[in-house]
Design an enzyme around this catalytic site. Sequence first.
Site, PDB file in Angstrom:
ATOM      1  N   TRP A 103     -30.057  52.519  -7.014  1.00  0.00           N
ATOM      2  CA  TRP A 103     -30.702  53.148  -8.175  1.00  0.00           C
ATOM      3  C   TRP A 103     -31.081  54.604  -7.864  1.00  0.00           C
ATOM      4  CZ3 TRP A 103     -30.558  52.383 -13.042  1.00  0.00           C
ATOM      5  CH2 TRP A 103     -31.591  52.743 -13.917  1.00  0.00           C
ATOM      6  N   SER A 142     -40.368  57.777  -3.718  1.00  0.00           N
ATOM      7  CA  SER A 142     -39.907  57.455  -5.064  1.00  0.00           C
ATOM      8  C   SER A 142     -40.435  58.449  -6.103  1.00  0.00           C
ATOM      9  CB  SER A 142     -40.301  56.014  -5.385  1.00  0.00           C
ATOM     10  OG  SER A 142     -39.422  55.506  -6.349  1.00  0.00           O
ATOM     11  N   HIS A 146     -35.585  49.811  -1.272  1.00  0.00           N
ATOM     12  CA  HIS A 146     -36.419  50.919  -1.760  1.00  0.00           C
ATOM     13  C   HIS A 146     -37.862  50.693  -1.304  1.00  0.00           C
ATOM     14  CE1 HIS A 146     -37.332  54.064  -4.701  1.00  0.00           C
ATOM     15  NE2 HIS A 146     -38.320  53.326  -5.173  1.00  0.00           N
ATOM     16  N   LYS A 155     -40.521  62.586  -5.802  1.00  0.00           N
ATOM     17  CA  LYS A 155     -40.138  63.651  -6.744  1.00  0.00           C
ATOM     18  C   LYS A 155     -41.266  64.683  -6.778  1.00  0.00           C
ATOM     19  CE  LYS A 155     -38.477  59.872  -9.812  1.00  0.00           C
ATOM     20  NZ  LYS A 155     -37.225  59.379  -9.357  1.00  0.00           N
TER      21      LYS A 155
HETATM   22  C1  GTR Z   1     -38.317  53.392 -10.892  1.00  0.00           C
HETATM   23  C2  GTR Z   1     -37.767  54.692 -11.375  1.00  0.00           C
HETATM   24  C3  GTR Z   1     -37.374  55.529 -10.210  1.00  0.00           C
HETATM   25  C4  GTR Z   1     -38.429  55.556  -9.135  1.00  0.00           C
HETATM   26  C5  GTR Z   1     -39.168  54.247  -8.974  1.00  0.00           C
HETATM   27  C6  GTR Z   1     -40.488  54.304  -8.202  1.00  0.00           C
HETATM   28  O1  GTR Z   1     -38.594  52.485 -11.867  1.00  0.00           O
HETATM   29  O2  GTR Z   1     -36.663  54.426 -12.191  1.00  0.00           O
HETATM   30  O3  GTR Z   1     -37.034  56.834 -10.648  1.00  0.00           O
HETATM   31  O4  GTR Z   1     -39.324  56.587  -9.361  1.00  0.00           O
HETATM   32  O5  GTR Z   1     -39.486  53.676 -10.183  1.00  0.00           O
HETATM   33  O6  GTR Z   1     -41.260  55.241  -8.310  1.00  0.00           O
HETATM   34  O7  GTR Z   1     -40.749  53.330  -7.496  1.00  0.00           O
END
Ligand code: GTR
Length: 413
Positions: free
Chosen positions: A340, A249, A391, A253
Amino acid sequence: MTGRDATAGNAWEADRTPPPDEMNLPDIMTTFSGYNITTGTDWAAKRRPEILNAFQANVYGRVPKQDYQVKFSVDNIDEDALEGKAIGKSVTVMLSANGKSHNFNLYLLVPKSDKGPYPTFLGLNFYGNHTVHADSDIPISSSWTPNNSQFCVFDHQADEVSRGVRAYRWPAERIIQRGYALAVVYSGDIDPDFDDGFTNGVHALFSGERDNQSWGTIGAWAWGLSRAMDYLMQDEDVDRNKVAVMGHSRLGKAALWAGAQDERFALVISNDSGCGGAAISRRKSGERLKDINGNFPHWFARSFRQYNGKEETLPVDQHMLMSLVAPRPLYVASAQQDDWADPYGEYLSLYFAQPAYRLLGYRTRLGLQHPKVNEPVSSGQLGYHIRSGRHDVTRYDWERYMDFADLHFHAEK
Ligand code: GTR
């Protein structure tokens, strides 16, 4: 048959995002001044540096050009970690610049055998190294930690109660069993994940005014991964030529950005990294630039905000981030319920990075069609899967990363 008909049922049919051939992605092989890149030499001398520069200028920001020092201290060696299957090393990475200092802990688990040095996975975590495994030798960070009632983190300070709570995301025994070492660092030890005006974490080491292109938190995490790599390069149990950087996540990045900039990382893994990670911004599917820049104003350079709602004006897109990893092996993973993060957009950036791999002499044959759920694909230096579920990072994801690393590192199973 048109492209759409040929792939009926594919993601862009369902979500009405632009089909791949209408996204107007910047061409990897044409420089910003219109020069056509046809050789590996031109790629290395002209195109790769300008793509890197464009990501610094428009997306993640630049690390200050100031001197700094890195030192290490191995504070504790646990000869019987993981019930005797591993050796655990607790290392302090000590950073200093401009008369200021900042430390972070790196916890390294290496197989207890005589087959080293070992290929190694390096990854950041969200709540502290002690959450990665219940082993009581792993130190608890005193850095700011996100509150979490489930983990009993209140007042931004973690304690013993959260020891091992994220172990399911880091199958340490299995990683060791498959012949790999595992190095973990708490992201908040490098830079706490809140909008503090860039006065804490490693940002505080560097002096001077900030501008539109100054680094944000993702840039700081990526820089910290490289400082962790500085340590791994000189640990005799680590095979310095086989270090994979992995992240989930927001930390995915950071892993991608670290792997893009620092060619010492021999393999790069993105787990559900989504917007500002693997996903193509021009798809405008799932999280958009206005969402991410609005909700997390500290993650990117301020200059990234000018593209909110104007994704098509970005001089780069995320397939170009992938191309910076070439020719090193790169694996991208998505989850089916993770709209997402735009799973198909994550896949397409790999697909559209292929010209860089091919130019550098590696055959890859990924097709435009999104691979089926739970059917991993690997072609040349590139690997991908979309697994069922949400996720997260699961055992399934890790098994695929190790399969992929086996292929490229020839590790013992
Ligand atoms: C979310 C964000 C994502 C992702 C995620 C995470 O809220 O919108 O880009 O990075 O967090 O890190 O779990």
